[in-house]
Structure formats: C-alpha cells, structure tokens
Design an enzyme around this catalytic site. Structure first.
Site, PDB file in Angstrom:
ATOM      1  N   LYS A 111       0.819  -1.208   0.000  1.00  0.00           N
ATOM      2  CA  LYS A 111       0.000   0.000   0.000  1.00  0.00           C
ATOM      3  C   LYS A 111       0.860   1.269   0.000  1.00  0.00           C
ATOM      4  O   LYS A 111       0.439   2.316  -0.476  1.00  0.00           O
ATOM      5  CB  LYS A 111      -0.926   0.034   1.214  1.00  0.00           C
ATOM      6  CG  LYS A 111      -1.834  -1.174   1.387  1.00  0.00           C
ATOM      7  CD  LYS A 111      -2.836  -1.303   0.271  1.00  0.00           C
ATOM      8  CE  LYS A 111      -3.961  -2.287   0.578  1.00  0.00           C
ATOM      9  NZ  LYS A 111      -3.546  -3.689   0.691  1.00  0.00           N
TER      10      LYS A 111
HETATM   11  C1  LIG Z   1      -4.177  -4.774   0.164  1.00  0.00           C
HETATM   12  C2  LIG Z   1      -3.392  -6.028   0.147  1.00  0.00           C
HETATM   13  C3  LIG Z   1      -3.648  -7.039  -0.782  1.00  0.00           C
HETATM   14  C4  LIG Z   1      -4.780  -6.941  -1.778  1.00  0.00           C
HETATM   15  O1  LIG Z   1      -4.575  -5.946  -2.733  1.00  0.00           O
HETATM   16  P1  LIG Z   1      -5.800  -5.374  -3.577  1.00  0.00           P
HETATM   17  O2  LIG Z   1      -5.282  -4.222  -4.325  1.00  0.00           O
HETATM   18  O3  LIG Z   1      -6.848  -4.994  -2.566  1.00  0.00           O
HETATM   19  O4  LIG Z   1      -6.272  -6.487  -4.451  1.00  0.00           O
HETATM   20  C5  LIG Z   1      -2.834  -8.154  -0.775  1.00  0.00           C
HETATM   21  N1  LIG Z   1      -1.833  -8.283   0.121  1.00  0.00           N
HETATM   22  C6  LIG Z   1      -1.564  -7.345   1.041  1.00  0.00           C
HETATM   23  C7  LIG Z   1      -0.462  -7.567   2.012  1.00  0.00           C
HETATM   24  C8  LIG Z   1      -2.311  -6.175   1.078  1.00  0.00           C
HETATM   25  O5  LIG Z   1      -2.037  -5.234   1.987  1.00  0.00           O
END
Ligand SMILES: *Cc1c(COP(=O)(O)O)cnc(C)c1O
Length: 496
Positions: A111
């Site tokens: 993120k």
């Molecule tokens: C947010 C997240 C995901 C999923 O990603 P999306 O963009 O919501 O599909 C997978 N792994 C981790 C560690 C995340 O923080």
C-alpha cells in the site's frame, strides 16, 4: 486526459478533480477516458532508469494537468531513499520465478507504493482545483491501507485522516501499527464487524448528504484514500513497467517478450493496475488473480457470476478477506464497452441481491487476459515452508497465496512464460503465521506476537524492519471504537 465515472460515462473531470473527490457523486469510480500508450522503445529505455524515472513516465501519461516539475517533486519525495531504501520495488529471482517485492516502504506493505505518493498528488490537486476546505480522508482498512494512509498523510498540510478497521479482522502487528500512530491530523477507530461491514460503512458515510453538509459547515470536504481513489491506482501501474524493465535489465527477457503476473488479490486494485499497464502496451501474457479461501473472484472469473451470498472466512491473509472487490467495477466498465447503464444495473443488483451475472461475451473478454486460482490455508502455509526449504526465501501469507497459485497455474497449463509473483507484505507483519509455517504451531503457540517476530528472524535470517521491531515500545494513542451503526457519529466527532 479527462476522467469519466463507471456509472456516468458522460462525466469529464481532470485528474486533480478525480483525486480530490475520490468517489464520483453518483457512486461510480473515476476511470481514464482512454489508455495512453507507452511505446516499446520507451519501455526499453526504462531498463536503464531509476524507479522514480519509470514512475514519472507512467504518471505523466494520465496526470496531464500536473506539470513535469510537479510530478518530479511528487515521485522524488514519495520514493525517497529514507522511506524506501535504494530500490522501492526490487525484483528478486526465486527458483524459476521472479518476485516483485513491494513492501520496502515505511509500513512494509505494498500500500505504501501508492499511499506515500497520494498525499503529494492530493496537495497539488487541492491547489489546482482551488479547494478551500480541509480534505478529510476517510479510510476503511483490512489492515495495511489504514496504516499506510496514516503514515502517508500524517501532518500533511490541508488534510486529515480517519481510519476505520475491523476490530478482530487485522493482524496484531497491523493493529499495533495503527493504534500507536503519531501525528496531529490522524484518527483511528475499531469497528465491531468484518472488513466488508467496515467498507460498506465508509461507503455509506460518503453517500450521506447530511454528513457532507456537516463537514462543509466545519470547513471540511470528504475524500477517499481507498483504492477506489484514482490517485491510489495510477502509481501502482508504474511497478508493472518497472518489473518488466528489470527483467530486461537482468537478462531474463528481451524487449517485447510476454510476462505473466500472479497477484494476491483482495479489492482488485493491484491486479487492475496490471491490466491498465497491459492496455498501455506492456507485453503481458496472463494476469493471474490469486485468492485465499474467500475465493469469490475465482468463481467469478471461472463462471461469470459474482455472488456475495456465501460464507466469509477469516484467514491468515486478512488483507484479502474481502467479498466485495470494489475495483472490479473498473474492469467491468472496460469489458462492457464502457457501458455505464450496464454497470449501474450490475451494481444495483449487487446491492439488492448481493450478486450479478455478466453475459457470456463479457466473461469471454475477461478470460482472454485473466486466469485465476485460490489457495487454502494449508496450501498457503505449505507454500511458505516449501519456498523457504527450496530457495531460502521467506514469503508473507498473502504472497504465499500468490506463490501457491502461480505454481498451480504452471502445473495445470504448462505455460512457460516468465512468471512474476507480486509480493505484497513483509513476513514480519504476520510473524506468528510465518513462524507456524516454518517451525510448526507448537513452536509458536507459547510465544507472544513480538517474540514470534524475534524467533522468525532467528529462523529465516531476513532482517526485521526497524519500525516493526520498535512497535513494542510505542504507547497506544487511539481508543475510539464503535459498531457499524456508530461510524457516522464517530466521523462527526472527528470532523468537529
Ligand atoms: C491490500 C493487500 C492485498 C490486496 O490488494 P488489492 O489491491 O486490494 O487487491 C494483498 N496483500 C496485502 C499484504 C495487502 O495489503
């Protein structure tokens, strides 16, 4: 480049407007009016560029209302060495696969790739749109977005952040990261419910005219930092190009050769960015959507029916425990020939019946580019153990789902296209689970969270990020809590 809404294709706003607003007024998501091309030549020259240069090229194609200097400043501040180390998105070789590590930012989940730059894009957007209010970012988080948003926006002029997280739906490290967050413009609230309850609650806040009026009176304007915000999505497109450029640089492929990406998926933001990269000209073979036991996307990509009327499971990969994948709406908009009327009807059906079915023609288009699969809890754990045993490489539980599905995909299809598994979190955010996978449950059972992380470091040898090690020393600063009905009251209090 202007932006439409998935539920109103007649709309035309600038990227700055799309970023400030987050969500379109009628509930749709902002999408670019087309896909700007990056030529093969440009992709080839990325091989010799830094991550920030690659990112600037991609951003400049969509954020045409930002000057080159503004974008330069945004990427340089966001992906600075102090925040991400010397390579923000390193590509590692693990056996016959490649792993794109996207967790070298300050909160150690992917993120950060978007949420470190979004505040800078937002500050510019506020100026460009003449917004005279404080932008109040409301976030629903399955664990990683919340912390990344708090860290990204903390003490950023003209903004404030309120994060709602499902009380029992995040890992202990994730919870500790959020509850100890410092900053003068940040709020955190634990919600009694799961992520879907929390996300639905936040969407309800955005749709609440009385709340908007209340915030207006208090000099604030609501916006979103969830992956429904265009400013979250666009920085993510860059790392697909970056991975490809690194494969060329490392000598694994030559320019023009196709590459597959396997993406551990929750809200469909990450993998959608891969699709956008492909539409811009990146040579992508298949985009493989990897799910955990909450395998609603596997069923959808296989059969065309998106049905949320099913059990919700809490798994060891909580950021993927999602039944309503918001960004799928953007993909369906493209696959339906940008038919906003159709999108409105599917999304209305999702709201009233909890499901919708796309026609065979749309499903066929989807399957042209996307494959899918899912890993059970046992399969994900086994993948962590097997990958460590074979290659000495430690996967977090989310990446383990992607890794397991990538192996399944290769076995069932025999596809020999180079495979990039997108790695989304540091194993230390989920220390207990990874330790269980490597040493067994009995080994981890008597240990507390922090001791688990210490033991994991001893076992796997990967250095623990300093901020995660220091988490145990930080005081709890946030104690707000409510049930889903109470979220409105909490937002009003924050907005006073
Ligand atoms: C947010 C997240 C995901 C999923 O990603 P999306 O963009 O919501 O599909 C997978 N792994 C981790 C560690 C995340 O923080």
């Amino acid at each position: 480049m202007l932006f439409q809404s998935t539920r109103d294709s007649g709309l035309a706003v600038t990227s700055a407007q799309a970023i400030v607003k987050g969500l379109s007024a009628e509930g749709g998501l902002f999408v670019p009016e087309g896909f700007p091309a990056v030529t093969a030549e440009e992709i080839g020259s990325m091989a010799e560029q830094t991550y920030t240069q690659r990112a600037q090229t991609v951003l400049s194609r969509y954020l045409t209302d930002y000057t080159a200097q503004e974008l330069h400043d945004c990427v340089e501040k966001a992906y600075a060495v102090e925040r991400f180390g010397k390579d923000p998105a390193p590509l590692k070789t693990v056996g016959e696969d490649h792993v794109l590590e996207l967790w070298h930012g300050p909160t150690h989940a992917f993120k950060d790739m978007a949420l470190q730059i979004l505040p800078h894009l937002m500050v510019n957007a506020i100026r460009k749109t003449g917004m005279d209010k404080k932008v109040f970012i409301l976030v629903a988080t399955s664990g990683d977005t919340g912390k990344a948003a708090l860290e990204g926006f903390r003490d950023v002029e003209g903004t404030m952040v309120g994060v709602y997280f499902p009380r029992d739906g995040v890992s202990p490290a994730q919870k500790a990261q959020m509850l100890t967050q410092e900053g003068g413009n940040v709020h955190v609230c634990a919600v009694e419910g799961n992520f879907d309850d929390t996300q639905t609650g936040v969407k309800r806040l955005f749709a609440d005219a009385s709340l908007a009026a209340y915030m207006e009176e208090h000099g604030k304007s609501l916006s979103s930092a969830n992956s429904i915000n265009w400013g979250r999505l666009v920085p993510q497109i860059a790392y697909y190009f970056s991975a490809y450029a690194d494969l060329i640089k490392q000598g694994y492929i030559s320019l023009g050769e196709k590459v597959n990406f396997c993406v551990p998926t929750g809200n469909f933001g990450n993998i959608l960015a891969g699709y956008y990269a492909m539409r811009m000209g990146l040579p992508v073979g298949r985009l493989i959507c990897a799910s955990n036991k909450n395998n609603i996307l596997t069923d959808f990509i296989t059969g065309g029916c998106y049905d949320t009327n099913r059990a919700f499971y809490k798994t060891a990969s909580p950021s993927m425990d999602i039944l309503i994948s918001s960004n799928l709406e953007r993909l369906l908009f493209e696959l339906s020939g940008r038919d906003d009327k159709l999108l409105r009807s599917w999304m209305a059906a999702l709201k009233t019946d909890g499901k919708y079915t796309v026609p065979q023609s749309t499903l066929a288009l989807l399957q042209q580019n996307f494959s899918c699969g899912w890993a059970s809890e046992t399969q994900a754990r086994d993948a962590i153990a097997a990958c460590y045993r074979a290659y000495g490489y430690t996967l977090d539980p989310h990446t383990a789902v992607g890794y397991a599905v990538a192996q399944q995909y290769k076995q069932t299809t025999g596809d020999k296209t180079p495979m990039v598994v997108v790695s989304t979190a540091s194993p230390y955010k989920f220390g207990r689970e990874v330790l269980c996978a490597l040493k067994g449950e009995d080994f981890a059972a008597p240990l507390d969270e922090f001791t688990c992380a210490d033991a994991l470091e001893q076992v796997c040898g990967l250095p623990m990020p300093k901020t995660l090690r220091e988490l145990r020393l930080k005081p709890i600063l946030h104690t707000d809590a409510c049930d889903p009905q109470g979220m409105l009251g909490v937002a009003r209090r924050w907005g006073e």
